[in-house]
Motif scaffolding. Structure first.
Motif, short mmCIF file in Angstrom:
data_model
loop_
_atom_site.label_atom_id
_atom_site.label_comp_id
_atom_site.label_asym_id
_atom_site.label_seq_id
_atom_site.Cartn_x
_atom_site.Cartn_y
_atom_site.Cartn_z
N SER A 65 43.19 52.03 27.65
CA SER A 65 42.97 50.69 28.23
C SER A 65 41.56 50.93 28.97
N LEU A 326 44.78 45.68 39.23
CA LEU A 326 45.71 44.87 38.92
C LEU A 326 45.51 43.43 39.19
N PRO A 329 43.51 41.01 36.30
CA PRO A 329 43.91 40.11 35.31
C PRO A 329 44.50 38.76 35.96
N GLU A 330 44.96 38.73 37.07
CA GLU A 330 45.49 37.57 37.70
C GLU A 330 44.46 36.53 37.99
N VAL A 382 43.95 41.18 29.45
CA VAL A 382 44.80 41.15 30.39
C VAL A 382 45.47 42.32 30.24
N LEU A 383 46.19 42.66 29.21
CA LEU A 383 46.75 43.76 28.85
C LEU A 383 46.10 45.07 29.07
N ASN A 386 46.17 45.64 32.92
CA ASN A 386 47.25 46.00 33.59
C ASN A 386 47.68 47.35 33.23
N GLY A 389 45.47 49.58 35.20
CA GLY A 389 45.87 49.57 36.71
C GLY A 389 47.19 50.17 36.99
N ASP A 390 48.30 50.29 35.90
CA ASP A 390 49.32 51.30 36.02
C ASP A 390 49.04 52.58 36.13
#
Length: 402
Positions: A65, A326, A329-330, A382-383, A386, A389-390
């Motif tokens: 990612s 994270l 994406p929002e 976005v994926l 995310n 961020g994870d």
């Protein structure tokens, strides 16, 4: 009677008869062994950032990612060069034209000759609707780094080189089709990448500043300060997000310059998005403010502002980085939703949300499905963010065993 004088340097292991002093090579060998032993203990003294990097490298999805996100931002940074043509250039002859396929070899088999086929038009005898078909007789040669539409690269200088395009400028070249005005879809997606991804970064940067300041003050001082800030956060989080955005965005005058609208949308998203980060910061500060290193700083006469900025915030900055990643994406989804509803960014600004306005009509999507490709770009971005961020969130606690 004679007295034996002690030697200047006592020997730990007395030599017996026949022993000799160690040679230079032997001493070097011992030094090498000591150096190797010291080098082997580097893990014991690894810094927090080194541990994070090692932990992050084991998160395969996050590593992939990271490369995807880096590629997306690279595309956004060099959008003018990567886009085959001007995203606002129209063609009345090519409205809703389907994607062109690239052919790498000449039709007569003479060798490598990348090209596309121009369109011919056919009319459906039942519906009388005009349809596009590839015409093998109309060959359009393509190449890398060709001349095309002129643009101002980063607003610094004028240039006309594009990564890929037709050898002869202004010939039809639509790898992902066109929209209702005959504008190149891939060029608009590439230019939309810059706006949609940058609004996430800028919005999160503003939210980061507000969240760290208010969250740090709330957690450090407590009492009335904490009460006032937390009640404000609860009030903002209790309000429905979409209606609030719609009300604020509707207050932006239609006569404003697109750049001013972009700035205001970023500010609006930031004013709503700082609440989660502020609560994260408050909790971390409250858990650390009574630690020994903070008490030592107070006894040393360090100011409270310096304690917060130099002692507390750096102690959990790795966690803040993960939370910030994270949050991007929002912001992207919020901008896309506002622009899709027509209350965010507006033409001539090109963003993924603005492009998805073309896909609001079901009949249009049925006849030109390539118009939903900006939505695919949103999903991928976005994926990737995310997953990244994870990975950063797990790496922020390198001692966990998850």
């Amino acid at each position: 009677m004679t007295t034996e004088l002690p030697s200047a340097v006592p020997e730990t292991h007395p030599r017996t008869k026949g022993d000799t002093l160690p040679t230079v090579a032997a001493r070097n060998s011992v030094a090498d062994d000591i150096a190797e032993s010291d080098a082997g203990t580097v893990v014991d003294v690894a810094s927090q950032w080194q541990l994070m990097r090692w932990k992050f490298s084991r998160h395969k999805a996050a590593v992939v990612s990271l490369w995807i996100v880096a590629f997306i931002y690279f595309v956004g940074a060099f959008a003018e060069i990567i886009a085959p043509q001007d995203p606002n250039r129209t063609s009345g002859r090519h409205q809703y034209a389907p994607p062109m396929a690239i052919h790498f070899f000449a039709e007569d088999g003479s060798g490598f000759a990348p090209h596309v086929h121009d369109y011919s038009f056919e009319t459906d005898p039942r519906t009388y609707r005009k349809t596009f078909v590839e015409d093998p007789e109309k060959v359009i040669p393509i190449a890398l780094f060709v001349q095309g539409d002129t643009y101002h690269f980063w607003g610094l200088f004028e240039w006309n080189i594009h990564l890929i395009g037709p050898v002869e400028p202004r010939q039809p070249f639509y790898l992902l089709g066109t929209d209702r005005l005959g504008r190149d879809n891939i060029s608009r997606i590439v230019h939309g990448t810059r706006v949609s991804m940058s609004i996430g970064l800028v919005g999160v940067a503003v939210s980061l500043v507000i969240g760290l300041i208010l969250g740090g003050l709330s957690g450090y001082y407590g009492g009335r300060v904490d009460h006032a800030i937390q009640r404000t956060i609860e009030f903002l989080r209790s309000m429905p997000t979409i209606p609030l955005w719609m009300g604020l965005a509707a207050a932006i005058p239609l006569t404003w310059d697109p750049l001013a609208v972009y700035f205001m949308i970023t500010v609006l998203l930031s004013l709503i998005g700082w609440t989660s980060l502020a609560r994260e910061t408050r909790g971390k500060v409250m858990s650390l403010k009574n630690e020994d290193f903070v008490t030592a700083a107070r006894l040393d006469g360090v100011s409270e502002f310096r304690i917060i900025t130099r002692q507390l915030l750096p102690a959990f900055m790795s966690h803040i980085i993960a939370v910030t990643t994270l949050a991007i994406p929002e912001m992207i989804l919020a901008e896309t939703a506002l622009s899709f509803l027509g209350i965010g960014l507006r033409a001539p600004v090109v963003s993924w949300g603005v492009l998805l306005q073309e896909a609001q009509n079901v009949n249009t999507v049925a006849t030109a499905p390539w118009l939903i490709l900006p939505g695919v770009a949103v999903v991928i971005a976005v994926l990737a963010l995310n997953f990244l961020g994870d990975g950063l969130r797990d790496a922020a606690d390198p001692y966990s065993h998850n």
